[in-house]
Design a protein around this motif. Structure first.
Motif, PDB file in Angstrom:
ATOM      1  N   SER A 268       8.095 -45.488 -30.421  1.00 32.77           N
ATOM      2  CA  SER A 268       9.338 -46.197 -30.765  1.00 32.77           C
ATOM      3  C   SER A 268       9.947 -46.884 -29.551  1.00 32.77           C
ATOM      4  N   ILE A 269       9.944 -46.187 -28.406  1.00 33.06           N
ATOM      5  CA  ILE A 269      10.558 -46.828 -27.237  1.00 33.06           C
ATOM      6  C   ILE A 269       9.599 -47.831 -26.598  1.00 33.06           C
ATOM      7  N   HIS A 270       8.285 -47.593 -26.777  1.00 28.80           N
ATOM      8  CA  HIS A 270       7.294 -48.503 -26.198  1.00 28.80           C
ATOM      9  C   HIS A 270       7.291 -49.839 -26.949  1.00 28.80           C
ATOM     10  N   ALA A 271       7.349 -49.761 -28.278  1.00 30.22           N
ATOM     11  CA  ALA A 271       7.306 -50.978 -29.100  1.00 30.22           C
ATOM     12  C   ALA A 271       8.419 -51.942 -28.704  1.00 30.22           C
ATOM     13  N   LYS A 272       9.555 -51.391 -28.313  1.00 25.10           N
ATOM     14  CA  LYS A 272      10.701 -52.239 -27.968  1.00 25.10           C
ATOM     15  C   LYS A 272      10.712 -52.622 -26.485  1.00 25.10           C
ATOM     16  N   GLU A 273       9.715 -52.176 -25.737  1.00 28.26           N
ATOM     17  CA  GLU A 273       9.691 -52.302 -24.273  1.00 28.26           C
ATOM     18  C   GLU A 273      11.069 -51.927 -23.710  1.00 28.26           C
ATOM     19  N   THR A 274      11.472 -50.722 -24.093  1.00 25.68           N
ATOM     20  CA  THR A 274      12.796 -50.222 -23.738  1.00 25.68           C
ATOM     21  C   THR A 274      12.996 -50.114 -22.232  1.00 25.68           C
ATOM     22  N   THR A 275      14.116 -50.601 -21.749  1.00 23.24           N
ATOM     23  CA  THR A 275      14.535 -50.282 -20.384  1.00 23.24           C
ATOM     24  C   THR A 275      15.537 -49.142 -20.502  1.00 23.24           C
TER      25      THR A 275
END
Ligand code: ZN
Ligand code: ZN
Length: 338
Positions: free
Chosen positions: A270-277
């Motif tokens: 989930s956080i990877h898909a959004k390229e979360t900072t």
């Protein structure tokens, strides 16, 4: 002089001791106001991870110079000052990189070293900001607001951005109104209806959403399915922090302002898909204090609604328990010696 000390968790007492003397490089200050904050409450309850006892609490201070030597700020006896309560070393990698807020050897007043719940305090003069133009209440809230200013600067929030602020306590409310000053659209989430109402009516939040009423769906609806640029956690609650990621858009950032004691878990895809900072925001720097002072100078912060209770220092040992209770309605309790 009088002082109040936290001997052990849930144990505050008052006493008298000798007034500090004048030291080179320091200023001797008379403390006029101490704001009570989440950090003090956590210290009192025994769940502040960076804390040791016994400790004189208090880092949200308004003071007056009693004695000072020549200083670049041009401060003299009788001047009102705001205090950056983060005593940094000036020589570690963080300090050398200008990140004085997360100095390796940081000594925060009222946390790592004794703070302002005493009549007089001696503080390095480099940490003082001239504040004659402000009233004492305004001076004492500069620090908690600077925490929010720092978080917004970490997120690089700009006019036109949309943000979610989780938690409408003193830090959250600061982030909300400073974000409105910048020109962002602000969604607030909390479990407390009264706090949500206050965030909207007194601090200009655009939309408020109860944490248990499908916040993701509501934010989606209000952002044409896009979700928000930045999410700020000002709850320090593990569950809230782990859920917060779902309010953030693809390519967005997530700023942890509140602090939990333990581990956090995120579903990696989930956080990877959004390229979360994902970033933390700790304390504040001079730049953040100056930004807050600008906002206060322009009277763009609702100081009156922010300070909900005024008490005498003497009542701290007996009153603290009530102000720390979960159902307390106070936003900011301001204490004074007279
Ligand atoms: Zn504070
Ligand atoms: Zn340092």
């Amino acid at each position: 002089m009088k002082y109040i000390i936290c001997q052990n968790p849930e144990q505050l007492s008052s006493g008298t001791k000798e007034k500090p003397g004048f030291e080179n490089g320091n200023a001797l200050l008379k403390v006029n106001r101490v704001g009570i904050c989440g950090t003090d409450l956590h210290a009192f309850k025994g769940n502040q991870p960076f804390f040791s006892y016994p400790r004189i609490l208090g880092h949200e201070l308004a003071a007056e110079v009693v004695e000072i030597e020549n200083n670049p700020q041009g401060l003299r006896a009788g001047d009102k000052v705001a205090i950056i309560p983060y005593v940094n070393c000036g020589s570690c990698v963080a300090c050398l990189a200008g990140k004085t807020n997360c100095c390796q050897r940081i000594q925060v007043l009222g946390v790592h070293t004794d703070g302002g719940m005493q009549e007089f305090i001696s503080i390095p003069s480099r940490l003082l900001l001239p504040a004659n133009e402000f009233d004492l209440d305004e001076i004492a809230i500069i620090e908690p607001l600077a925490i929010g200013a720092h978080a917004l600067r970490r997120a690089q929030t700009k006019a036109g951005d949309s943000i979610v602020v989780m938690g409408c306590g003193p830090i959250g409310l600061g982030i909300i109104q400073l974000a409105k000053y910048i020109g962002a659209t602000v969604f607030v989430i909390d479990v407390n209806e009264t706090r949500l109402e206050i965030a909207k009516s007194q601090f200009q939040a655009d939309h408020f959403i109860h944490a248990l009423q499908e916040p993701v769906e509501k934010i989606k609806e209000l952002t044409h399915g896009n979700l928000v640029h930045s999410v700020f956690d000002a709850t320090g609650n593990k569950q809230a922090i782990e859920n917060g990621i779902h309010y953030m858009r693809h390519g967005g950032n997530y700023i942890l302002v509140g602090l939990t004691k333990g581990e956090l878990a995120f579903h990696h895809p989930s956080i990877h898909a959004k390229e979360t900072t994902l970033m933390c925001s700790r304390n504040a720097t001079l730049e953040d204090f100056q930004f807050v002072m600008k906002v206060l100078r322009e009277k763009k912060f609702n100081t009156q609604a922010y300070i909900t209770k005024r008490v005498n220092f003497e009542s701290i040992p007996t009153g603290f328990n009530a102000w720390t209770s979960a159902d307390s309605k106070e936003i900011k309790v301001m204490t004074t010696w007279n």
